[in-house]
Scaffold this active site. Structure first.
Site, PDB file in Angstrom:
ATOM      1  N   GLU A 147      47.695  28.218 -31.053  1.00 26.70           N
ATOM      2  CA  GLU A 147      49.150  28.475 -30.553  1.00 26.70           C
ATOM      3  C   GLU A 147      48.928  29.166 -29.158  1.00 26.70           C
ATOM      4  OE1 GLU A 147      51.771  28.946 -34.414  1.00 26.70           O
ATOM      5  OE2 GLU A 147      50.937  30.864 -33.754  1.00 26.70           O
ATOM      6  N   GLU A 152      50.645  23.455 -39.511  1.00 26.59           N
ATOM      7  CA  GLU A 152      51.342  24.613 -40.128  1.00 26.59           C
ATOM      8  C   GLU A 152      52.770  24.075 -40.829  1.00 26.59           C
ATOM      9  OE1 GLU A 152      51.460  28.540 -37.991  1.00 26.59           O
ATOM     10  OE2 GLU A 152      49.183  28.450 -37.758  1.00 26.59           O
TER      11      GLU A 152
END
Length: 658
Positions: free
Chosen positions: A185, A265
């Site tokens: 991320e 995710e």
């Protein structure tokens, strides 16, 4: 380079049974950009995966959890590698016991699960400092997750240890690892340093070869992908249930016009914070969105499939500062203790529409046993036991030093100075720059005065005579794991003031509590002072101990259990020297702590040590903790007003509010 190649060749030659080194040349995993799917051994492949963190599940239970994931219809698992879990101090590595990632990968391979490896160096994961070692902060000017040379040097050393260990486990080498994530991320981080990502890309290829599929993961928005994606690293996205699946994948297409669709995710639940409600995500919402993802032929990893536990001090925190609790249950399909839930069976049903479900029984939920109440007795306060807890004695400094400056990365440090003047009237003790990181328990000559807490309570009124001992026991509650503030220094990170006077001339005691508890604390006896301050609310931080035996004549004991703290306030608990984690039932939502059976013994009494930081029930009611057979991680309490929203990790407030 030659030495590295020879070493790697030697590792391949010594592969354990089951990795299939002899047939590795027949195995391949890659991407077909023309037809938008993965290729496994030359054939189209779509994975359905679930996240499990080996660092949050005892090694004893790895096989049980992996089998349950396999029986849910998963093709693969996804796991993080927390750097700080393996390199606690610079150059000191631990890959044994619960840290034996190679054994974990072997188990996955034997069970028939592929592995998506999220190797870092940064992982987030609601793990202390996002997996980065705190010792990196010894160079205070370091810019984490960037091309800063000090940071890159440490990363290169670490990856030079980790990645050669991982290479034999790549799919093309006969192992289970089909993909390796680079960073995590990164588009959510302020640095936006493409040179850093390029450096990692070259480093990973150097150690793992050119055939390995490297990928990135970012939130499904152009904003995140702008800095998180890099050509040559396959860009995937993450997004929550209940949203627009088509729109989310269109965002991925902005970075990857061709290739497989991937949600790395897909959230089956969400994380918790002390003082906020336990996060619950409805099963039907997750099942519906999962069905939409799989109907599109997309690849998915469910985060988490089992959350597990933040044992010891490993929990992270988010900003504005809020620490995560010991439980990382995550409202996942498998509970913190690996129990089968309704969510498990609902998602298994959805997966069964697209994947062949394995035949045979699903491993059952492990039995739990309520061992009952255990009487505790007081050993002594932290101040009384100080010689044992800090055998090297104090470090003297004019101004406070941080945990990192003391090379004390976790746990507790006691700061002691003397009153510079008489304060017969209540006088404010305060941290002008919110410099208590994260929670401080204040005593004067052993008499408890109150608590200073980061972002919540920067001042208390105290009294004392000139020359009186002022003790400030500071607790590291967990480092920030997400966003720009993960350079999270602990301790007294700025000066304390008493009225108009800046306090100086400190004696600073790093406390080796885990080491001392492991060898056994000895009672100092005597009664602690409780007068002054607010004795009805606070007591001096103190240790308590108790023992209990596993009942005889009952088969299959010991079993898993949970521990609750009737009348206790906040602290840390160890059983047989194993640090179970933090308890804080008065703030919640977690009230009970999971106790895995593997830390219990039936051959002799089990030793319990509790460090109560504020107020125990002892002397008021029965001085006991209690083992029960059901968890309580969703207590109904009065929660803080700024309750966080699901699927939002960070609240972006003024950067000065830390």
């Amino acid at each position: 380079m030659l030495r590295f190649l020879l070493r790697a060749a030697g590792l391949v030659a010594l592969l354990p049974v089951g990795l299939g080194a002899a047939t590795a040349s027949q195995r391949s995993f890659g991407i077909n950009y023309d037809k938008n799917y993965f290729l496994k051994d030359g054939k189209p492949f779509r994975y359905v995966s679930g996240s499990i963190h080996y660092s949050r599940v005892p090694r004893y239970y790895w096989k049980d959890r992996l089998l349950k994931m396999k029986m849910a219809g998963l093709d693969a698992i996804q796991t993080y590698v927390p750097w700080n879990y393996h390199e606690f101090k610079p150059g000191v590595y631990n890959f044994s016991g619960d840290r034996d990632i190679e054994y974990f990968l072997q188990l996955a391979n034997e069970i028939g699960l592929l592995v998506i490896l999220r190797a870092g160096p940064y992982i987030c994961a609601e793990w202390d400092m996002g997996g980065l070692p705190a010792w990196l902060l010894e160079k205070e000017s370091i810019v984490l997750r960037s091309s800063d040379l000090d940071y890159l040097s440490a990363v290169e050393r670490w990856m030079g240890v980790l990645l050669p260990k991982m290479k034999p486990y790549l799919y093309q080498n006969g192992g289970p690892v089909i993909m390796v994530q680079v960073e995590n991320e990164y588009g959510s981080y302020f640095a936006c340093d493409y040179d850093y990502l390029r450096y990692l890309q070259k480093l990973f290829h150097h150690h793992l070869g050119d055939e390995v599929v490297l990928f990135t993961t970012d939130g499904a928005s152009k904003h995140y992908l702008r800095c998180g994606a890099l050509q040559g690293l396959y860009a995937t996205v993450d997004f929550a249930p209940g949203g627009n699946v088509t729109a989310a994948f269109l965002t991925q297409r902005g970075s990857e016009p061709r290739g497989p669709l991937v949600n790395s995710e897909f959230y089956t639940g969400w994380l918790d914070h002390w003082g906020h409600p336990h996060s619950v995500v409805p099963t039907n919402t997750i099942a519906k969105t999962l069905d939409e993802i799989l109907a599109r032929g997309a690849n998915v990893n469910m985060y988490m499939f089992i959350g597990g536990t933040n044992f010891a001090y490993w929990n992270g925190a988010n900003m504005p500062y809020a620490a995560q609790p010991t439980s990382y249950d995550y409202d996942a399909p498998l509970s913190e203790a690996g129990d089968l839930t309704d969510k498990y069976f609902a998602l298994r049903e959805v997966i069964g529409r697209y994947n062949h479900l394995p035949e045979g029984p699903i491993p059952p939920t492990t039995p739990k046993y309520a061992y009952g109440r255990v009487t505790m007795e007081k050993l002594g306060t932290v101040a009384e036991l100080l010689d044992d807890l800090s055998p090297s004695g104090p470090i003297r400094s004019t101004y406070p030093l941080t945990f990192v400056q003391l090379q004390q990365y976790f746990g507790f440090v006691l700061y002691r100075t003397t009153f510079p003047k008489n304060c017969s009237e209540p006088t404010p003790l305060f941290s002008p720059l919110n410099g208590v990181h994260d929670r401080a328990y204040v005593s004067v000559d052993g008499v408890p005065q109150g608590v200073l807490e980061r972002g919540k309570s920067n001042m208390i009124n105290i009294t004392g005579k000139a020359g009186a001992n002022l003790d400030v026991l500071v607790e590291n509650m967990g480092r920030v794991n997400y966003g720009r503030y993960n350079n999270d220094f602990k301790g007294l990170v700025s000066n304390l003031s008493l009225g108009q006077v800046t306090l100086i001339d400190w004696e600073i005691y790093p406390l080796d509590i885990d080491g001392v508890v492991g060898h056994g604390l000895n009672s100092k006896g005597g009664e602690s002072k409780t007068s002054g301050g607010n004795p009805s609310r606070y007591a001096a931080p103190a240790f308590y101990t108790g023992r209990f035996s596993i009942p005889s004549g009952i088969p299959d004991l010991p079993q898993d259990t949970y521990i609750k703290f009737p009348g206790w306030t906040k602290g840390q608990i160890w059983i047989n020297g194993f640090n179970l984690g933090r308890y804080w039932p008065v703030r919640g939502p977690q009230v009970t702590l999971f106790v895995p059976s593997n830390i219990l013994v039936s051959s002799s009494p089990n030793n319990i040590t509790v460090l109560e930081l504020e107020q125990s029930p002892c002397g008021i009611q029965k001085c006991a903790i209690e083992f029960v057979d059901k968890p309580d991680i969703n207590a109904t309490l009065q929660y803080e007003s700024n309750t966080r929203k699901l699927f939002t990790k960070d609240l972006w407030l003024d950067p000065l509010i830390i």
